[in-house]
Design a protein around this motif. Structure first.
Motif, PDB file in Angstrom:
ATOM      1  N   SER A   1       0.853  -1.197   0.000  1.00  0.00           N
ATOM      2  CA  SER A   1       0.000   0.000   0.000  1.00  0.00           C
ATOM      3  C   SER A   1       0.886   1.244   0.000  1.00  0.00           C
ATOM      4  O   SER A   1       1.950   1.261   0.621  1.00  0.00           O
ATOM      5  N   LYS A   2       0.417   2.263  -0.716  1.00  0.00           N
ATOM      6  CA  LYS A   2       1.132   3.552  -0.746  1.00  0.00           C
ATOM      7  C   LYS A   2       0.268   4.594  -0.052  1.00  0.00           C
ATOM      8  O   LYS A   2      -0.922   4.702  -0.339  1.00  0.00           O
ATOM      9  N   PHE A   3       0.881   5.368   0.850  1.00  0.00           N
ATOM     10  CA  PHE A   3       0.181   6.439   1.557  1.00  0.00           C
ATOM     11  C   PHE A   3       0.866   7.758   1.211  1.00  0.00           C
ATOM     12  O   PHE A   3       2.046   7.936   1.524  1.00  0.00           O
ATOM     13  N   ILE A   4       0.142   8.624   0.537  1.00  0.00           N
ATOM     14  CA  ILE A   4       0.713   9.923   0.151  1.00  0.00           C
ATOM     15  C   ILE A   4       0.140  10.989   1.076  1.00  0.00           C
ATOM     16  O   ILE A   4      -1.082  11.207   1.104  1.00  0.00           O
ATOM     17  N   GLY A   5       0.997  11.613   1.866  1.00  0.00           N
ATOM     18  CA  GLY A   5       0.572  12.665   2.789  1.00  0.00           C
ATOM     19  C   GLY A   5       0.707  14.028   2.135  1.00  0.00           C
ATOM     20  O   GLY A   5       1.714  14.313   1.491  1.00  0.00           O
ATOM     21  N   LEU A   6      -0.314  14.868   2.294  1.00  0.00           N
ATOM     22  CA  LEU A   6      -0.323  16.208   1.678  1.00  0.00           C
ATOM     23  C   LEU A   6      -0.774  17.233   2.715  1.00  0.00           C
ATOM     24  O   LEU A   6      -1.757  17.005   3.415  1.00  0.00           O
ATOM     25  N   THR A   7      -0.057  18.349   2.811  1.00  0.00           N
ATOM     26  CA  THR A   7      -0.458  19.402   3.753  1.00  0.00           C
ATOM     27  C   THR A   7      -0.873  20.657   3.007  1.00  0.00           C
ATOM     28  O   THR A   7      -0.306  20.978   1.954  1.00  0.00           O
TER      29      THR A   7
ATOM     30  N   VAL B   1      -3.665  10.101   1.065  1.00  0.00           N
ATOM     31  CA  VAL B   1      -4.275   9.353  -0.023  1.00  0.00           C
ATOM     32  C   VAL B   1      -3.698   7.935   0.028  1.00  0.00           C
ATOM     33  O   VAL B   1      -2.477   7.769   0.101  1.00  0.00           O
ATOM     34  N   ARG B   2      -4.571   6.924  -0.012  1.00  0.00           N
ATOM     35  CA  ARG B   2      -4.080   5.546   0.044  1.00  0.00           C
ATOM     36  C   ARG B   2      -4.373   4.788  -1.241  1.00  0.00           C
ATOM     37  O   ARG B   2      -5.503   4.750  -1.716  1.00  0.00           O
ATOM     38  N   TYR B   3      -3.314   4.186  -1.762  1.00  0.00           N
ATOM     39  CA  TYR B   3      -3.448   3.226  -2.858  1.00  0.00           C
ATOM     40  C   TYR B   3      -3.297   1.843  -2.226  1.00  0.00           C
ATOM     41  O   TYR B   3      -2.240   1.527  -1.678  1.00  0.00           O
ATOM     42  N   PHE B   4      -4.359   1.040  -2.291  1.00  0.00           N
ATOM     43  CA  PHE B   4      -4.368  -0.266  -1.630  1.00  0.00           C
ATOM     44  C   PHE B   4      -3.456  -1.238  -2.366  1.00  0.00           C
ATOM     45  O   PHE B   4      -3.503  -1.357  -3.586  1.00  0.00           O
ATOM     46  N   GLY B   5      -2.621  -1.931  -1.589  1.00  0.00           N
ATOM     47  CA  GLY B   5      -1.647  -2.841  -2.202  1.00  0.00           C
ATOM     48  C   GLY B   5      -2.045  -4.300  -2.185  1.00  0.00           C
ATOM     49  O   GLY B   5      -1.270  -5.169  -2.575  1.00  0.00           O
ATOM     50  N   GLY B   6      -3.255  -4.597  -1.713  1.00  0.00           N
ATOM     51  CA  GLY B   6      -3.713  -5.984  -1.751  1.00  0.00           C
ATOM     52  C   GLY B   6      -3.598  -6.718  -0.431  1.00  0.00           C
ATOM     53  O   GLY B   6      -4.205  -7.763  -0.242  1.00  0.00           O
ATOM     54  N   THR B   7      -2.783  -6.197   0.493  1.00  0.00           N
ATOM     55  CA  THR B   7      -2.636  -6.847   1.801  1.00  0.00           C
ATOM     56  C   THR B   7      -3.262  -5.966   2.865  1.00  0.00           C
ATOM     57  O   THR B   7      -2.917  -4.786   2.970  1.00  0.00           O
ATOM     58  N   LYS B   8      -4.156  -6.550   3.664  1.00  0.00           N
ATOM     59  CA  LYS B   8      -4.768  -5.759   4.744  1.00  0.00           C
ATOM     60  C   LYS B   8      -3.734  -5.513   5.833  1.00  0.00           C
ATOM     61  O   LYS B   8      -2.938  -6.389   6.162  1.00  0.00           O
ATOM     62  N   LEU B   9      -3.784  -4.322   6.412  1.00  0.00           N
ATOM     63  CA  LEU B   9      -2.785  -3.952   7.419  1.00  0.00           C
ATOM     64  C   LEU B   9      -3.304  -4.091   8.839  1.00  0.00           C
ATOM     65  O   LEU B   9      -2.529  -4.011   9.782  1.00  0.00           O
TER      66      LEU B   9
END
Length: 197
Positions: free
Chosen positions: A21-27, A97-105
């Motif tokens: 999963s990718k998590f993009i943080g934006l302020t 913003v989260r792009y799901f990578g297929g594995t639950k966290l």
């Protein structure tokens, strides 16, 4: 009484990866809820293919909100909000913003991911100190110009707008902690009219 707060001076960004999963943080700096809506719409357009657009914002001590956008309750918005709070910031929106990578966290994994993405985005943003001002309109005759200018200088007043026609008008911002004293000094000056805005 503190008459200033800290906010972000521009936008910052971060990227955190966890199990695909990718998590993009934006302020963003935002002044009201209308601006929050506009920024969120822009983010959703730009990252239209992302699974989640979670966020937290604090406008002032009484106006704040967190949103999990489909993630389990309190696993995304609250950790984001917590990072803004820990830095004691206001007028700030952080979107992750989260792009799901297929594995639950799992919930604890999500909390950590959203918290880290928000923390790093804020770390990558310059902070700005904002002085809280009280605004006034001043109205006076030309003969008082020197006296009024000295008063404005003594209180390090922020002159927002000036207008010299048959009389003089000025819109000014005074540091909140000095406002009472400034009003008293203005009232001592004969012929100077002051009105709080």
């Amino acid at each position: 009484m503190e008459d200033y707060f800290f906010t972000v001076s521009g936008s910052g960004e971060s990227l955190y990866k966890e199990k695909g999963s990718k998590f993009i943080g934006l302020t963003f700096r935002v002044k009201d809820e209308e601006e929050v809506k506009e920024v969120l719409e822009e983010v959703k357009k730009k990252y239209y293919d992302a699974r989640h657009h979670c966020y937290g914002y604090i406008l002032d001590e009484d106006k704040y909100r967190a949103n999990d956008d489909g993630e389990p309750n309190h696993s995304a918005g609250d950790p984001i909000l917590g990072q803004i709070r820990s830095k004691k910031l206001q007028q700030v929106l952080v979107v992750v913003v989260r792009y799901f990578g297929g594995t639950k966290l799992g919930v604890s994994g999500l909390i950590n991911a959203y918290k880290t993405a928000a923390f790093e985005a804020l770390e990558n943003t310059k902070l700005l100190k904002v002085v809280i001002e009280k605004h006034y309109s001043l109205h006076y005759g030309y003969e008082l110009t020197n006296e009024v200018m000295k008063l404005l200088s003594d209180f390090e007043v922020n002159i927002i707008d000036q207008n010299f026609t048959d009389t003089c008008r000025a819109k000014v911002g005074v540091r909140q902690s000095l406002a009472g004293e400034f009003e008293e000094e203005c009232e001592k000056t004969q012929g100077l009219e002051i009105e709080a805005n």
